[in-house]
Design a protein around this motif. Structure first.
Motif, short mmCIF file in Angstrom:
data_model
loop_
_atom_site.label_atom_id
_atom_site.label_comp_id
_atom_site.label_asym_id
_atom_site.label_seq_id
_atom_site.Cartn_x
_atom_site.Cartn_y
_atom_site.Cartn_z
N VAL A 140 -82.42 56.27 160.08
CA VAL A 140 -81.15 56.98 160.00
C VAL A 140 -80.40 56.53 158.76
O VAL A 140 -80.29 55.35 158.47
N ARG A 141 -79.90 57.52 158.07
CA ARG A 141 -79.28 57.24 156.79
C ARG A 141 -78.08 56.29 156.89
O ARG A 141 -77.94 55.36 156.10
N ASP A 142 -77.17 56.55 157.86
CA ASP A 142 -75.97 55.71 157.92
C ASP A 142 -76.34 54.26 158.16
O ASP A 142 -75.74 53.35 157.60
N HIS A 143 -77.34 54.04 158.99
CA HIS A 143 -77.74 52.66 159.26
C HIS A 143 -78.33 52.02 158.01
O HIS A 143 -78.06 50.87 157.71
N ARG A 144 -79.13 52.77 157.32
CA ARG A 144 -79.71 52.23 156.08
C ARG A 144 -78.61 51.85 155.09
O ARG A 144 -78.64 50.80 154.46
N GLU A 145 -77.64 52.75 154.97
CA GLU A 145 -76.57 52.51 154.00
C GLU A 145 -75.72 51.30 154.38
O GLU A 145 -75.32 50.51 153.53
N ARG A 146 -75.44 51.17 155.66
CA ARG A 146 -74.64 50.02 156.09
C ARG A 146 -75.39 48.73 155.77
O ARG A 146 -74.80 47.76 155.28
N LEU A 147 -76.66 48.73 156.05
CA LEU A 147 -77.46 47.54 155.77
C LEU A 147 -77.48 47.24 154.28
O LEU A 147 -77.34 46.08 153.86
N GLU A 148 -77.63 48.28 153.51
CA GLU A 148 -77.66 48.13 152.06
C GLU A 148 -76.38 47.44 151.55
O GLU A 148 -76.44 46.45 150.80
N GLY A 149 -75.24 47.96 151.99
CA GLY A 149 -73.97 47.37 151.58
C GLY A 149 -73.84 45.94 152.07
O GLY A 149 -73.39 45.05 151.34
N PHE A 150 -74.24 45.74 153.29
CA PHE A 150 -74.13 44.42 153.91
C PHE A 150 -74.97 43.41 153.13
O PHE A 150 -74.49 42.32 152.76
N ALA A 151 -76.20 43.77 152.88
CA ALA A 151 -77.12 42.86 152.19
C ALA A 151 -76.63 42.56 150.78
O ALA A 151 -76.71 41.42 150.30
N ALA A 152 -76.06 43.57 150.13
CA ALA A 152 -75.60 43.38 148.75
C ALA A 152 -74.52 42.32 148.68
O ALA A 152 -74.59 41.37 147.88
N VAL A 153 -73.50 42.47 149.51
CA VAL A 153 -72.40 41.51 149.47
C VAL A 153 -72.86 40.12 149.92
O VAL A 153 -72.46 39.10 149.36
N MET A 154 -73.71 40.08 150.92
CA MET A 154 -74.23 38.80 151.38
C MET A 154 -74.92 38.06 150.23
O MET A 154 -74.70 36.87 150.02
N ALA A 155 -75.73 38.79 149.52
CA ALA A 155 -76.49 38.16 148.41
C ALA A 155 -75.55 37.71 147.30
O ALA A 155 -75.66 36.59 146.78
N GLU A 156 -74.58 38.61 146.96
CA GLU A 156 -73.67 38.29 145.87
C GLU A 156 -72.74 37.12 146.19
O GLU A 156 -72.50 36.26 145.34
N GLU A 157 -72.19 37.15 147.37
CA GLU A 157 -71.05 36.29 147.62
C GLU A 157 -71.26 35.17 148.62
O GLU A 157 -70.48 34.22 148.66
N PHE A 158 -72.24 35.30 149.46
CA PHE A 158 -72.42 34.28 150.49
C PHE A 158 -73.85 33.77 150.50
O PHE A 158 -74.60 33.99 151.46
N PRO A 159 -74.23 33.07 149.45
CA PRO A 159 -75.62 32.61 149.33
C PRO A 159 -76.02 31.64 150.44
O PRO A 159 -77.21 31.47 150.70
N GLY A 160 -75.04 31.05 151.08
CA GLY A 160 -75.37 30.12 152.16
C GLY A 160 -75.85 30.80 153.42
O GLY A 160 -76.40 30.17 154.32
#
Lengths: 341, 341
Positions: free
Chosen positions: B199-219
């Motif tokens: 499902v597209r919305d779920h994919r997009e939410r994950l995409e955004g989530f993963a991006a910020v996690m990687a950028e800002e919360f490396p721990g």
DNA sequence: CCATTTCTGATGTACGTAAATCAGATTTTT
DNA sequence: AAAAATCTGATTTACGTACATCAGAAATGG
């Protein structure tokens, strides 16, 4: 097809003129006949075609917006939204006029309201100043049968028909929880910057903020409120001063307007320390500060929604229609870096 | 007073009939005359009275809502909102019909869309399934001149006129920042529960989530996504399992529907550990869980707003009018304990 | 029981636009 | 230059309601 007045007339066995008299509460209908018609209306489920009715009436809703002459971004934004509504008004059969009154001046506001009693507009929207004389003036308008809604700031105890604004206690509580959670378990002081404790919304925000802080984050203590009168320079001075004097400050809650000075002060101090900051109202300044990390979250009320909602409600009241409650609930927007509009 | 067609006729020095021909793009007007009329329209600033026009046309807007037959709280809520709109429809000169199609079945959805080509409703709203055949079917409708809006889930690359839903990438990013900040500087694992990655919305939410996690919360490290098919029992089992196996989990992001199972699993484990949890969609279950502390924040899209917005946009398109963009932007609601509606 | 008051019906006009018809004026074609 | 095609104007009806007028019916008063 939707039933019309003709269908009621046929169903009730009366003439069109009688139906019209009943519908528009004109005299000249016997009690029993009136009831016969009303039953027919209910039974066939007639609903007046408001568009046709207004066309026939040649009606234009004349609304008055009373806004305070405050020189801050939020009030400018509100004004702009009212102007946008004015620009749309011909299309929507509305004729919106704005009246400016001095800010925080109950007497002037009450006088402006009383002036409207003779004008008899189809509805009045006002940013309320919380004072007895204003409440009484509003009640007089309502008694005169004029729909009144408050915008942004409510007037408790008055007879106003509706409030188009956020729940400020909830806003304060939300700010407290966000700040508390963002600070993790850290202990320290929290500075609160307000415009003035004489304004109801600011008082309510502080009340909610203090309540949650006390209940849930005992490690954080709230310093005496800084009153910046919504003035950038004053806010800058006071906040700079506080930050210099107390190095136990780890969080800031700005619940009023005029955040420009706050942001400047924060940037000057940010070299030596990290602060968690929650502010109200999304403006160009706060937006930039949110994006560059000076502010951590912004609580916002959408002035455009408030204005449009106020107009919708006034229109509905003027037409004697009901409103969709969920649609008119003004929500507290929470903006982080990532969900800015 | 607002100018009318009569005023245009007088100003342009033509008859009413000619003005009517120009306004409604009917044939039988010479090019020069047409321009003369159009100039007059611009000069005196005429705007068609839509209410009167619709009255004269005897028009009712017939709209079709295509909704997936999904058995979860969100879709039930959406359906309820459509039904509420249907109930209001006679007052608003609309005639709304809903069509149910199997969930996640592009072929069925495309077929339903093609059926509508012969019916020619005044507008179509659909919860899109992101697939080429659906996109093509939507484009065919648009080519036929039928206004189409997507609701909740968008259809990229299609010609749809409007999307009434939230920005799901922003939603995922916001969830990540909230979770990251709530967890302070803690290090550990984050579990993600989704419905389906198809499902597209779920994919997009994950995409955004993963991006910020990687950028800002490396721990914080994201564990492989758990796909619960929006099914409570399945979610319960999978989440329980994950929590038992990995005791490094300190945060959970539930980006899909069917949170009942998640909440049950969390409550069972909450005795031994504290988890920070962000979930989507405000339902009775998530609301209770937010209040009792099982969930820390809820991201929500207001189905009622989406439905009403979709209808407003369809109406505007059908009338050839413009919409107020700010009003039709569907906002991402962030709910904490304190600002629940 | 008649005069008066109160009620009801019938009818017409208006609101601003859409849409149809028919007559007359242009232009274009033959 | 006549015939045909195209354009334009004038006029009318309709949409659903509001509102006014006038005539006639029913109820009420004395």
């Amino acid at each position: 097809m939707r039933p019309t007045v003709h269908d009621i007339a046929a169903a009730a066995g009366v003439s069109l003129a009688t139906v019209d008299r009943v519908l528009n509460q004109r005299p000249g209908v016997r009690h029993v006949t009136r009831e016969k018609v009303e039953t027919a209306i209910r039974e066939i489920g007639y609903v007046r075609d408001v568009a046709a009715a207004n066309l026939a009436k040649g009606r234009t809703y004349s609304f008055v917006f009373i806004v305070p002459a405050s020189d801050n971004s939020f009030m400018h934004g509100l004004n702009a939204e009212v102007m946008a509504a004015v620009a749309r008004s011909p299309v929507e059969r509305t004729d919106i006029r704005t009246v400016e009154v001095p800010a925080f001046d109950p007497t002037a506001l009450a006088a402006a309201l009383d002036t409207l009693r003779t004008e008899r507009p189809a509805g009045v929207a006002l940013v309320a100043t919380d004072a007895p004389e204003v409440r009484d003036a509003v009640d007089r308008l309502v008694q005169d049968g004029i729909p009144v809604v408050t915008v942004v700031s409510d007037l408790t105890g008055s007879q106003r028909h509706h409030y188009a604004g956020v729940d400020n206690i909830a806003a304060g509580r939300t700010a407290a929880r966000l700040l508390g959670r963002f600070l993790g378990g850290a202990k320290g002081d929290v500075a609160v910057l307000a415009g003035s404790m004489l304004v109801r919304d600011h008082r309510e925000r502080l009340e909610g903020f203090a309540a949650v802080m006390a209940e849930e984050f005992p490690g954080l203590s709230i310093l005496p409120v800084i009153e910046g009168r919504d003035d950038p320079d004053m806010a800058h001075m006071l906040v700079s001063d506080a930050l210099s004097k107390r190095d136990g400050i780890i969080g800031v809650y700005s619940l009023g307007a005029g955040n420009r000075g706050l942001i400047r002060a924060l940037k000057e101090k940010s070299v030596d320390r990290a602060l968690t900051v929650i502010a109200h109202e999304l403006t160009d300044h706060t937006r930039t500060a949110l994006l560059d990390g000076t502010i951590d979250a912004i609580l916002n009320q959408d002035a455009g929604h408030e204005v449009r909602s106020a107009i919708r409600v006034l229109k509905a009241k003027a037409d004697g229609l009901s409103v969709i409650d969920a649609q008119e609930r003004i929500r507290l927007d929470i903006f982080l870096k990532d969900n800015l509009p």
